[in-house]
Write a protein that holds these residues in place. Structure first.
Motif, PDB file in Angstrom:
ATOM      1  N   SER A 104     -13.772   9.474   1.250  1.00 56.43           N
ATOM      2  CA  SER A 104     -12.765  10.522   1.133  1.00 56.43           C
ATOM      3  C   SER A 104     -12.479  10.778  -0.340  1.00 56.43           C
ATOM      4  O   SER A 104     -12.851   9.994  -1.209  1.00 56.43           O
ATOM      5  N   GLU A 105     -11.795  11.867  -0.597  1.00 55.61           N
ATOM      6  CA  GLU A 105     -11.413  12.230  -1.959  1.00 55.61           C
ATOM      7  C   GLU A 105     -10.015  11.656  -2.231  1.00 55.61           C
ATOM      8  O   GLU A 105      -9.524  10.848  -1.457  1.00 55.61           O
ATOM      9  N   TYR A 106      -9.378  12.104  -3.291  1.00 52.01           N
ATOM     10  CA  TYR A 106      -8.081  11.522  -3.655  1.00 52.01           C
ATOM     11  C   TYR A 106      -6.907  12.331  -3.133  1.00 52.01           C
ATOM     12  O   TYR A 106      -6.968  13.551  -3.052  1.00 52.01           O
ATOM     13  N   LEU A 107      -5.835  11.623  -2.811  1.00 51.03           N
ATOM     14  CA  LEU A 107      -4.555  12.259  -2.516  1.00 51.03           C
ATOM     15  C   LEU A 107      -3.688  12.131  -3.769  1.00 51.03           C
ATOM     16  O   LEU A 107      -3.608  11.053  -4.356  1.00 51.03           O
ATOM     17  N   THR A 108      -3.066  13.223  -4.171  1.00 52.12           N
ATOM     18  CA  THR A 108      -2.092  13.146  -5.260  1.00 52.12           C
ATOM     19  C   THR A 108      -0.711  13.365  -4.647  1.00 52.12           C
ATOM     20  O   THR A 108      -0.586  13.690  -3.468  1.00 52.12           O
ATOM     21  N   MET A 109       0.321  13.159  -5.445  1.00 52.45           N
ATOM     22  CA  MET A 109       1.683  13.243  -4.940  1.00 52.45           C
ATOM     23  C   MET A 109       2.463  14.226  -5.798  1.00 52.45           C
ATOM     24  O   MET A 109       2.646  13.977  -6.989  1.00 52.45           O
ATOM     25  N   GLU A 110       2.870  15.344  -5.204  1.00 54.55           N
ATOM     26  CA  GLU A 110       3.617  16.368  -5.942  1.00 54.55           C
ATOM     27  C   GLU A 110       2.888  16.715  -7.237  1.00 54.55           C
ATOM     28  O   GLU A 110       3.495  16.827  -8.303  1.00 54.55           O
ATOM     29  N   GLY A 111       1.551  16.850  -7.140  1.00 55.00           N
ATOM     30  CA  GLY A 111       0.757  17.288  -8.284  1.00 55.00           C
ATOM     31  C   GLY A 111       0.413  16.200  -9.285  1.00 55.00           C
ATOM     32  O   GLY A 111      -0.234  16.469 -10.286  1.00 55.00           O
ATOM     33  N   LYS A 112       0.842  14.948  -9.018  1.00 54.85           N
ATOM     34  CA  LYS A 112       0.565  13.876  -9.978  1.00 54.85           C
ATOM     35  C   LYS A 112      -0.226  12.757  -9.316  1.00 54.85           C
ATOM     36  O   LYS A 112      -0.158  12.574  -8.104  1.00 54.85           O
ATOM     37  N   LYS A 113      -0.934  11.979 -10.134  1.00 54.41           N
ATOM     38  CA  LYS A 113      -1.603  10.789  -9.639  1.00 54.41           C
ATOM     39  C   LYS A 113      -0.565   9.787  -9.152  1.00 54.41           C
ATOM     40  O   LYS A 113       0.470   9.612  -9.797  1.00 54.41           O
ATOM     41  N   PHE A 114      -0.849   9.114  -8.019  1.00 54.22           N
ATOM     42  CA  PHE A 114       0.046   8.040  -7.580  1.00 54.22           C
ATOM     43  C   PHE A 114       0.152   7.010  -8.696  1.00 54.22           C
ATOM     44  O   PHE A 114      -0.851   6.640  -9.302  1.00 54.22           O
ATOM     45  N   SER A 115       1.348   6.549  -8.976  1.00 53.69           N
ATOM     46  CA  SER A 115       1.530   5.542 -10.005  1.00 53.69           C
ATOM     47  C   SER A 115       2.774   4.726  -9.680  1.00 53.69           C
ATOM     48  O   SER A 115       3.881   5.257  -9.657  1.00 53.69           O
ATOM     49  N   SER A 116       2.571   3.435  -9.398  1.00 48.66           N
ATOM     50  CA  SER A 116       3.707   2.576  -9.075  1.00 48.66           C
ATOM     51  C   SER A 116       4.630   2.439 -10.271  1.00 48.66           C
ATOM     52  O   SER A 116       5.847   2.474 -10.151  1.00 48.66           O
ATOM     53  N   SER A 117       4.023   2.291 -11.482  1.00 47.04           N
ATOM     54  CA  SER A 117       4.860   2.045 -12.655  1.00 47.04           C
ATOM     55  C   SER A 117       5.705   3.271 -12.993  1.00 47.04           C
ATOM     56  O   SER A 117       6.790   3.152 -13.521  1.00 47.04           O
ATOM     57  N   ARG A 118       5.206   4.476 -12.701  1.00 46.94           N
ATOM     58  CA  ARG A 118       5.981   5.678 -13.007  1.00 46.94           C
ATOM     59  C   ARG A 118       6.765   6.174 -11.796  1.00 46.94           C
ATOM     60  O   ARG A 118       7.320   7.268 -11.812  1.00 46.94           O
ATOM     61  N   ARG A 119       6.756   5.404 -10.738  1.00 46.91           N
ATOM     62  CA  ARG A 119       7.463   5.731  -9.497  1.00 46.91           C
ATOM     63  C   ARG A 119       6.991   7.055  -8.884  1.00 46.91           C
ATOM     64  O   ARG A 119       7.753   7.754  -8.240  1.00 46.91           O
ATOM     65  N   VAL A 120       5.737   7.424  -9.113  1.00 45.76           N
ATOM     66  CA  VAL A 120       5.162   8.563  -8.399  1.00 45.76           C
ATOM     67  C   VAL A 120       4.452   7.964  -7.192  1.00 45.76           C
ATOM     68  O   VAL A 120       3.248   7.753  -7.183  1.00 45.76           O
ATOM     69  N   VAL A 121       5.220   7.619  -6.185  1.00 46.33           N
ATOM     70  CA  VAL A 121       4.666   6.790  -5.124  1.00 46.33           C
ATOM     71  C   VAL A 121       5.592   6.815  -3.921  1.00 46.33           C
ATOM     72  O   VAL A 121       6.805   7.021  -4.073  1.00 46.33           O
ATOM     73  N   ILE A 122       5.035   6.692  -2.712  1.00 44.36           N
ATOM     74  CA  ILE A 122       5.860   6.226  -1.602  1.00 44.36           C
ATOM     75  C   ILE A 122       5.054   5.196  -0.837  1.00 44.36           C
ATOM     76  O   ILE A 122       3.921   5.443  -0.435  1.00 44.36           O
ATOM     77  N   TYR A 123       5.631   4.005  -0.720  1.00 43.61           N
ATOM     78  CA  TYR A 123       4.951   2.923  -0.030  1.00 43.61           C
ATOM     79  C   TYR A 123       5.002   3.149   1.473  1.00 43.61           C
ATOM     80  O   TYR A 123       5.949   3.742   2.001  1.00 43.61           O
TER      81      TYR A 123
ATOM     82  N   ARG B 287       0.842  -1.210   0.000  1.00 46.14           N
ATOM     83  CA  ARG B 287       0.000   0.000   0.000  1.00 46.14           C
ATOM     84  C   ARG B 287       0.869   1.249   0.000  1.00 46.14           C
ATOM     85  O   ARG B 287       1.897   1.288   0.677  1.00 46.14           O
ATOM     86  N   HIS B 288       0.439   2.272  -0.766  1.00 45.46           N
ATOM     87  CA  HIS B 288       1.126   3.557  -0.701  1.00 45.46           C
ATOM     88  C   HIS B 288       0.327   4.511   0.184  1.00 45.46           C
ATOM     89  O   HIS B 288      -0.789   4.187   0.612  1.00 45.46           O
ATOM     90  N   ILE B 289       0.906   5.683   0.471  1.00 48.52           N
ATOM     91  CA  ILE B 289       0.262   6.554   1.451  1.00 48.52           C
ATOM     92  C   ILE B 289      -1.058   7.134   0.941  1.00 48.52           C
ATOM     93  O   ILE B 289      -1.895   7.537   1.749  1.00 48.52           O
ATOM     94  N   GLY B 290      -1.273   7.128  -0.373  1.00 51.17           N
ATOM     95  CA  GLY B 290      -2.573   7.565  -0.894  1.00 51.17           C
ATOM     96  C   GLY B 290      -3.685   6.625  -0.441  1.00 51.17           C
ATOM     97  O   GLY B 290      -4.770   7.054  -0.073  1.00 51.17           O
ATOM     98  N   HIS B 291      -3.391   5.323  -0.453  1.00 48.77           N
ATOM     99  CA  HIS B 291      -4.389   4.343  -0.004  1.00 48.77           C
ATOM    100  C   HIS B 291      -4.773   4.593   1.453  1.00 48.77           C
ATOM    101  O   HIS B 291      -5.941   4.674   1.794  1.00 48.77           O
ATOM    102  N   VAL B 292      -3.759   4.681   2.316  1.00 49.26           N
ATOM    103  CA  VAL B 292      -4.072   4.725   3.756  1.00 49.26           C
ATOM    104  C   VAL B 292      -4.617   6.077   4.191  1.00 49.26           C
ATOM    105  O   VAL B 292      -5.232   6.186   5.243  1.00 49.26           O
ATOM    106  N   SER B 293      -4.417   7.123   3.365  1.00 51.78           N
ATOM    107  CA  SER B 293      -4.984   8.414   3.759  1.00 51.78           C
ATOM    108  C   SER B 293      -6.489   8.431   3.521  1.00 51.78           C
ATOM    109  O   SER B 293      -7.210   9.155   4.191  1.00 51.78           O
TER     110      SER B 293
END
Ligand SMILES: [Zn+2]
Length: 604
Positions: A345-364, A20-26
C-alpha cells in the motif's frame, strides 16, 4: 481460484517501540483482514500470521533511555499492539512475536541452511571501538552526520531521517553517544548475504508474476540491477545469536533485525501448527512440493517494505531451498514457497502532514477506538485508504463518510426496513408474486457476490466496497419507490409483505457483502434479522506459554471456521423481528474541531 486453496496471508510485523497509529493499520492491518475474511468466507483455508518485530537498535536505544531492558520494553509494546489489533477485529490465526524461542530456532535454521549452501559469507569490515576502553562500540552508540541526507543525528546502523541503512564508518563526524569521543575503526568480521547470487532466480520469478500492482513489480525489477552483498550481522547485544561455532556464545554480535523479522512469517506459521496439535500442518501453506501445489502466499505491507518482500525474503527462501546460482540442498523444512503476490500500500498522511508522534500529528489506534467504533475506521480505510495512491486522512472527511455513507446510507436501509417490518408484521413476512422491480433489486444483490468477490481477490478493495455500497444505494432507491409505509390498507397488505421481504433479503445479502469490511456491525445486522450464533468470527487475546520454555506472552488467535459463507442465504418467513437499535453512530460535526485541537501544530 475456483477450487479450494491454502491461502497464506502474511502481514507486515509492527515494530514494538510504541503504540500503532491509524497510518500503520491502514497499510498492512485492515486490508489483510478484509482479504483473509473474504477468502475464508469463499471456502479457502486461510492462515493469517504476523507478530511484533522486537529486535534491533531502536528498541535497545529506547530501552536504555527508559531504564528498562529491551525485553521489558518489547513486552510493554507487544501487549499494547496486540490490544490495538484486537480492537480493530483483525482475524489473525496467530499474532505472535520475534522473541519466542521457536522464532530463534527457526531463524538459526535458515541461517545455517543458507550458510551451508554458500550464500552467507564472512567479510572483514570496519567496526568501531572506544579508544578509552578498547571495547567494541555497538552501532547504536555511534552517531554522526548521514552521508546521504546530511541529518546530524544518524546512528551507526540507520538514519532515522531518510530511513537508509548505514554502516558506522560511513557516518561523517562520527562520535560516541556515551562520552563524545571519536571512535576508532578497526577490522572486524561480519556475515553478508550474497544477494547477487539470486539476481537471476529472482528475475525469473518476477517475470512469472501476474496481477501485481505495476508500480510494485517495476520497483522490484529495478532493485535487481544493483544488488550488493548485504550485512546480516551487527555489533549489538540484542537479537538472535549467530548459530556458528565460535560465534554462538559471543555477546557483542547478533543477527541483523531485518533478517530475523522476515523469517517471522515462517516461524509464526510453524508456531501456529505446533499450537494446533499438528506440528506439520504449516507445510500445507509453505511446502513447494506436491502437497503444496495449491498453496498461495499473499504479503501485505507499506511501500517502504517492498524490498524485504520482493527481493530479500525470496532470496532467503531460494538460498535455503538450494536454488540460487550456487545450488545446494534444502534444509530440514524442504523447499519453501516464494510469495504469490506482494501487496503493497501507499502512505496515509494526516491533515496534509506526515504522521509524527513527536509533533503530535498522530492518532493512536487505542485513542481512536475509545472515541469511535472500529467499523467506522475500517470503512474509511477501505473506502478512502492509501490502496494505490498516497491518501490524506482528514477528520472532516472521516465524519462526512461516517454520517453520509455509513449512517445515512447503510444504517438507514437496515433501520427503516427492519423497523417497518417489526411494526407491521413482527416477523419476516413471506413474499407473494414478484414484480420486475422486485426481481431487479434481488438480482443486483446476487450479482454483487461475483463482482465484489473478484475485486477483493484482486486487492481492489476500494472498488469492492464501492460495489457493495452500490447494492445498498439500489435498495434504498427501491424502498423509496415502492414506499411500503403507504401500503397499509387490507388490500395493499400482501404487497407490503412482498416489498419488505424483498428489502430484507437485499439487506441480508448486502450485509454479507460488507462482512469482510465491517465485521462488527455485520454481526449486529445478522442478529437484527433474527440470526443466531456467529456470523463474523472475532479474534481473542490468549495468554500462552512459550512452547520451548521461555517467558509467556499474549497472542491473538481465533476460530474462524464458523460464520457466514460468501453466498446469498434465503431468509426464512416467520422469523421474529424486534424493533432495531441503531447499528452506526452519527457523529456531531463539532468532533472535527475537537480532534484538530488535539493535533500539534507545526514545529516553528
Ligand atoms: Zn539520512
Amino acid at each position: 481460484m475456483d477450487t479450494m486453496s491454502h491461502v497464506l496471508a502474511a502481514v507486515a510485523w509492527p515494530y514494538a517501540n510504541g503504540p500503532r497509529h491509524i497510518g500503520h493499520v491502514s497499510g498492512f492491518g485492515v486490508p489483510s483482514d478484509v482479504f483473509s475474511r473474504f477468502m475464508r468466507m469463499a471456502g479457502h483455508d486461510v492462515l493469517m500470521v504476523s507478530g511484533t518485530d522486537e529486535h534491533g537498535t531502536p528498541i535497545q536505544v529506547q530501552a536504555d533511555a527508559d531504564g528498562v531492558t529491551p525485553r521489558q520494553l518489547a513486552d510493554r509494546y507487544n501487549r499494547v499492539i496486540v490490544e490495538d489489533l484486537h480492537g480493530l477485529g483483525l482475524s489473525y490465526d496467530l499474532f505472535t512475536r520475534t522473541t519466542t524461542r521457536n522464532h530463534y530456532a527457526i531463524v538459526q535454521e535458515l541461517f545455517e541452511g543458507l550458510h551451508r549452501n554458500g550464500y552467507i559469507v564472512a567479510r572483514t569490515t570496519l567496526g568501531a571501538i572506544s579508544p578509552s576502553t578498547g571495547r567494541t562500540l555497538p552501532d547504536r552508540y555511534i552517531e554522526g552526520t548521514c552521508p546521504i541526507c546530511g541529518y546530524d543525528g544518524a546512528r551507526g546502523d540507520q538514519c532515522d531521517n531518510c530511513g537508509n541503512q548505514l554502516d558506522p564508518e560511513q557516518l561523517l563526524n562520527p562520535r560516541s553517544r556515551i562520552n563524545g569521543e571519536v571512535p576508532k575503526f578497526v577490522e572486524t568480521e561480519h556475515f553478508f548475504l550474497d544477494l547477487p547470487a539470486f539476481a537471476e532466480a529472482i528475475g525469473g520469478w518476477l517475470d512469472r508474476r501476474e496481477n501485481w500492482r505495476p508500480n510494485v513489480l517495476k520497483f522490484s525489477r529495478n532493485l535487481l540491477d544493483d544488488l550488493q552483498p548485504r550485512a546480516i550481522t551487527r555489533d549489538l547485544e540484542w537479537g538472535v545469536p549467530i548459530p556458528l561455532d565460535g560465534w554462538r556464545d559471543r555477546n557483542d554480535k547478533r543477527i541483523y533485525v531485518w533478517f530475523d523479522a522476515v523469517i517471522g512469517y515462517l516461524s509464526a506459521s510453524i508456531e501456529w501448527a505446533r499450537r494446533s496439535g499438528d506440528p506439520e500442518a504449516w507445510r500445507q501453506w509453505w511446502s513447494a512440493d506436491a502437497q503444496g501445489k495449491d498453496a498461495l502466499g499473499y504479503y501485505f505491507m507499506g511501500k517502504d517494505n517492498i524490498v524485504f518482500h520482493s527481493v530479500i525474503w525470496p532470496a532467503l527462501l531460494l538460498g535455503y531451498s538450494g536454488e540460487g546460482d550456487k545450488g545446494g540442498t534444502a534444509g530440514e523444512f524442504g523447499k519453501l514457497n516464494l510469495p504469490t503476490e506482494v501487496v503493497s500500500s501507499e502512505y496515509l498522511t494526516m491533515e496534509g502532514k506526515k504522521f509524527s508522534s513527536s509533533r503530535r500529528v498522530v492518532i493512536y489506534v487505542r485513542d481512536f477506538l475509545e472515541r469511535y467504533d472500529a467499523d467506522a475506521l475500517r470503512y474509511f480505510i477501505a473506502a478512502a485508504g492509501p490502496e494505490s495512491n498516497d491518501t490524506d486522512f482528514t477528520w472532516a472527511e472521516f465524519v462526512r463518510r461516517n454520517n453520509d455513507e455509513l449512517v445515512a446510507g447503510w444504517g438507514n436501509l437496515v433501520n427503516r426496513s427492519i423497523s417497518l417490518t417489526a411494526k407491521n408484521f413482527g416477523e419476516i413476512p413471506a413474499a407473494g408474486p414478484l414484480t420486475p422491480e422486485d426481481e431487479a433489486v434481488l438480482e443486483v444483490a446476487k450479482t454483487g457476490f461475483a463482482t465484489v468477490g473478484e475485486l477483493i481477490g484482486k486487492h481492489r478493495q476500494k472498488a469492492a466496497i464501492g460495489e457493495a455500497m452500490r447494492v445498498v444505494a439500489e435498495a434504498n432507491r427501491y424502498l423509496s419507490e415502492q414506499a411500503p409505509w403507504k401500503l397499509k390498507s387490507d388490500e395493499d397488505k400482501p404487497r407490503q409483505a412482498t416489498v419488505l421481504h424483498v428489502a430484507l433479503q437485499v439487506v441480508s445479502d448486502a450485509n454479507t457483502l460488507l462482512t469482510p469490511f465491517l465485521p462488527h456491525s455485520a454481526q449486529k445486522v445478522f442478529e437484527l434479522l433474527g440470526g443466531e450464533g456467529v456470523h463474523a468470527p472475532m479474534p481473542r487475546i490468549e495468554e500462552v506459554e512459550d512452547l520451548d520454555g521461555g517467558p509467556g506472552y499474549p497472542v491473538l488467535t481465533g476460530d474462524y471456521k464458523v460464520g457466514a459463507r460468501w453466498e446469498s442465504v434465503p431468509l426464512v418467513p416467520g422469523t421474529p423481528l424486534a424493533a432495531p437499535t441503531p447499528v452506526f453512530r452519527k457523529l456531531d460535526p463539532s468532533v472535527v474541531e475537537e480532534e484538530l485541537a488535539r493535533l500539534g501544530g507545526d514545529e516553528s
